[in-house]
Design a protein around this motif. Structure first.
Motif, PDB file in Angstrom:
ATOM      1  N   HIS A 106     -53.136  40.478  82.974  1.00 41.31           N
ATOM      2  CA  HIS A 106     -52.857  39.053  82.747  1.00 41.31           C
ATOM      3  C   HIS A 106     -51.974  38.880  81.511  1.00 41.31           C
ATOM      4  CE1 HIS A 106     -55.210  37.071  85.838  1.00 41.31           C
ATOM      5  NE2 HIS A 106     -56.217  37.892  85.587  1.00 41.31           N
ATOM      6  N   CYS A 107     -52.267  39.635  80.470  1.00 37.34           N
ATOM      7  CA  CYS A 107     -51.445  39.556  79.247  1.00 37.34           C
ATOM      8  C   CYS A 107     -50.016  40.004  79.523  1.00 37.34           C
ATOM      9  CB  CYS A 107     -52.044  40.433  78.148  1.00 37.34           C
ATOM     10  SG  CYS A 107     -53.529  39.755  77.418  1.00 37.34           S
ATOM     11  N   MET A 108     -49.874  41.058  80.307  1.00 37.00           N
ATOM     12  CA  MET A 108     -48.542  41.574  80.599  1.00 37.00           C
ATOM     13  C   MET A 108     -47.741  40.611  81.471  1.00 37.00           C
ATOM     14  SD  MET A 108     -49.559  45.563  81.078  1.00 37.00           S
ATOM     15  CE  MET A 108     -48.064  45.966  81.923  1.00 37.00           C
ATOM     16  N   ALA A 109     -48.426  39.729  82.161  1.00 38.04           N
ATOM     17  CA  ALA A 109     -47.737  38.735  82.980  1.00 38.04           C
ATOM     18  C   ALA A 109     -47.271  37.546  82.142  1.00 38.04           C
ATOM     19  CB  ALA A 109     -48.654  38.255  84.103  1.00 38.04           C
ATOM     20  N   CYS A 110     -47.738  37.480  80.907  1.00 36.76           N
ATOM     21  CA  CYS A 110     -47.360  36.388  80.008  1.00 36.76           C
ATOM     22  C   CYS A 110     -46.067  36.754  79.292  1.00 36.76           C
ATOM     23  CB  CYS A 110     -48.472  36.132  78.994  1.00 36.76           C
ATOM     24  SG  CYS A 110     -48.064  34.836  77.823  1.00 36.76           S
ATOM     25  N   ASN A 111     -45.056  35.977  79.527  1.00 32.70           N
ATOM     26  CA  ASN A 111     -43.726  36.242  78.980  1.00 32.70           C
ATOM     27  C   ASN A 111     -43.734  36.342  77.451  1.00 32.70           C
ATOM     28  OD1 ASN A 111     -41.053  36.790  79.410  1.00 32.70           O
ATOM     29  ND2 ASN A 111     -40.426  34.650  79.381  1.00 32.70           N
ATOM     30  N   GLN A 112     -44.541  35.534  76.786  1.00 33.10           N
ATOM     31  CA  GLN A 112     -44.579  35.522  75.322  1.00 33.10           C
ATOM     32  C   GLN A 112     -45.132  36.828  74.759  1.00 33.10           C
ATOM     33  OE1 GLN A 112     -46.997  32.046  75.218  1.00 33.10           O
ATOM     34  NE2 GLN A 112     -45.332  30.748  74.495  1.00 33.10           N
ATOM     35  N   LEU A 114     -44.705  39.825  76.004  1.00 32.08           N
ATOM     36  CA  LEU A 114     -43.858  40.976  76.296  1.00 32.08           C
ATOM     37  C   LEU A 114     -43.039  41.426  75.092  1.00 32.08           C
ATOM     38  CD1 LEU A 114     -42.628  40.200  79.907  1.00 32.08           C
ATOM     39  CD2 LEU A 114     -44.383  41.813  79.167  1.00 32.08           C
ATOM     40  N   GLN A 115     -43.024  40.636  74.026  1.00 36.75           N
ATOM     41  CA  GLN A 115     -42.305  41.028  72.822  1.00 36.75           C
ATOM     42  C   GLN A 115     -43.039  42.135  72.062  1.00 36.75           C
ATOM     43  OE1 GLN A 115     -42.225  38.033  69.711  1.00 36.75           O
ATOM     44  NE2 GLN A 115     -44.053  37.069  70.571  1.00 36.75           N
TER      45      GLN A 115
END
Length: 155
Positions: A106-112, A114-115
């Motif tokens: 779920h975290c990896m699907a969050c664009n923010q 990915l930084q």
């Protein structure tokens, strides 16, 4: 990638993963894979896409992923703090890891998010979980930071 190539990319990635992870006798026959997957591309197109993917990855298929780091950090946490397991009354270590894996995805699907480096995301997941479960979570988090050679300010 152009949307019309997505199915070819997907089946090519699957084929690459099978060749990387599976035993030789378990690797699907490419013609059968192309036919049975209904991807709409031929064996030669899959091989061509495979070469393109390999070029984009600089032929390095063994880069550590956030999931690899999650497995490592979880294994260290469970082995160095056995009381972590007692805090999980109805979950085995593998079931607990499955829950963390779902959260990480779920975290990896969050664009923010990915930084951040995958190792940092995985460590943050483990640290937050330990904070909920055991009182001495901070020393273990610091230990994991040191083992991973990461800065605490990033966490």
């Amino acid at each position: 990638a152009h949307p019309k190539y997505l199915s070819c990319i997907a089946i090519s990635c699957f084929f690459l993963a099978a060749k990387t992870v599976e035993e030789d006798e378990r690797i699907p026959v490419l013609k059968v894979l192309a036919r049975d997957s209904f991807c709409g591309c031929s064996s030669s197109e899959i091989l061509r896409m495979e070469r393109i993917i390999l070029d984009k990855l600089n032929w390095d298929l063994h880069t550590a992923t956030p999931l690899d780091f999650l497995h490592i950090f979880h294994a260290i946490a469970v082995s160095t703090r056995p009381q972590l397991l007692f805090s999980l009354p109805r979950l085995s270590p593998s079931q607990h890891l499955a829950v963390l894996t779902k959260q990480l995805l779920h975290c990896m699907a969050c664009n923010q998010l990915l930084q951040f480096k995958g190792s940092m995301l995985a460590l943050a997941m483990v640290s937050l979980e330990m904070e909920k479960l055991i009182p001495d979570w901070l020393p273990l988090t610091i230990e994991l930071l040191q083992k991973a050679q990461m800065e605490s300010s990033q966490l």
